[in-house]
Structure formats: C-alpha cells, structure tokens
Design a protein around this motif. Sequence first.
Motif, PDB file in Angstrom:
ATOM      1  N   VAL A 200       0.852  -1.192   0.000  1.00 18.36           N
ATOM      2  CA  VAL A 200       0.000   0.000   0.000  1.00 18.36           C
ATOM      3  C   VAL A 200       0.884   1.236   0.000  1.00 18.36           C
ATOM      4  O   VAL A 200       1.789   1.352   0.810  1.00 18.36           O
ATOM      5  CB  VAL A 200      -0.924   0.007   1.231  1.00 18.36           C
TER       6      VAL A 200
ATOM      7  N   ASN B 152      -5.083   1.622   6.943  1.00 18.46           N
ATOM      8  CA  ASN B 152      -5.413   1.540   5.505  1.00 18.46           C
ATOM      9  C   ASN B 152      -6.803   0.936   5.286  1.00 18.46           C
ATOM     10  O   ASN B 152      -6.993   0.090   4.401  1.00 18.46           O
ATOM     11  CB  ASN B 152      -4.365   0.715   4.758  1.00 18.46           C
TER      12      ASN B 152
ATOM     13  N   TYR C 279      -9.777   1.863  -4.059  1.00 22.96           N
ATOM     14  CA  TYR C 279      -8.765   2.801  -3.595  1.00 22.96           C
ATOM     15  C   TYR C 279      -8.022   3.377  -4.792  1.00 22.96           C
ATOM     16  O   TYR C 279      -7.658   2.647  -5.717  1.00 22.96           O
ATOM     17  CB  TYR C 279      -7.736   2.106  -2.698  1.00 22.96           C
TER      18      TYR C 279
ATOM     19  N   ILE D 140      -2.433   6.261  -0.318  1.00 22.92           N
ATOM     20  CA  ILE D 140      -3.845   6.171  -0.690  1.00 22.92           C
ATOM     21  C   ILE D 140      -4.399   7.583  -0.815  1.00 22.92           C
ATOM     22  O   ILE D 140      -4.436   8.337   0.146  1.00 22.92           O
ATOM     23  CB  ILE D 140      -4.639   5.376   0.352  1.00 22.92           C
TER      24      ILE D 140
ATOM     25  N   THR E 114      -4.506   5.071  -5.473  1.00 21.58           N
ATOM     26  CA  THR E 114      -3.228   5.262  -4.807  1.00 21.58           C
ATOM     27  C   THR E 114      -2.236   5.898  -5.776  1.00 21.58           C
ATOM     28  O   THR E 114      -2.508   6.054  -6.971  1.00 21.58           O
ATOM     29  CB  THR E 114      -2.655   3.936  -4.306  1.00 21.58           C
TER      30      THR E 114
END
Length: 115
Positions: free
Chosen positions: A28, A76, A97, A31, A99
């Motif tokens: 991740v 997250n 999401y 975001i 990102t």
Amino acid sequence: QVQLVESGGGLVQAGGSLRLSCAASGSVFSILAMYWYRQAPGKQRELVATIGGGGSTIYADSVKGRFTISRDNAQNTAYLQMNSLKPEDTAVYYCKYITGRGNYWGQGTQVTVSS
C-alpha cells in the motif's frame, strides 16, 4: 500488489444498520482517495460515497443523511456505516482505492435489505 477485502455485509431488515469495512494489504502506497460503489442486479455500478485524503466526503443523493464514510489511515481501512437501510439499498458493495501507484478494487460484499 495491493489487495482489498470487504467485510460486514449481510441480511438486515429495513430500518436496520450495517457497517462495511475495506481493509488493504500488500504494497500500500499513498492512498489518495477511498470509494464505495454498489451494484444491484440488472443495474450499473454506482458511486455511493468517497473520502479524500484530507477527509472530505461526497455522497450519492440516495444515501445522504443515512450513510457515513470514514477512513483509518493507520490501518489503511475504509468504512461505510449504513443506517436506516431500505430494500433499494440491496446490492453488492465494492470498495475502490486510488493510490499513487494505481487503482484497486475489492471483490465485493453482499448487502440484502428485507422489507
């Protein structure tokens, strides 16, 4: 690669509440925004709510005042608190999401509201 997993769906009577969660795992990175969409049988996928990095939110007119989107940046995770549910809220709910390295979708969670 980022994986999104939704949870919290189920069967509820009209007027009831559910809280959906969307947890991200993997690589991740930054975001930028989180979204909740839904798709009812025979209908196109529609945007339900979105929350930006600064916490700004946008809702579909059909859910304003009943649904609340929130996010936990440390985990997250995005949430969708759904109150005063109606049979027309029945759908598969998806999170998305955006990102810094791409856009990702979850697999969906079924929400069924009985009258």
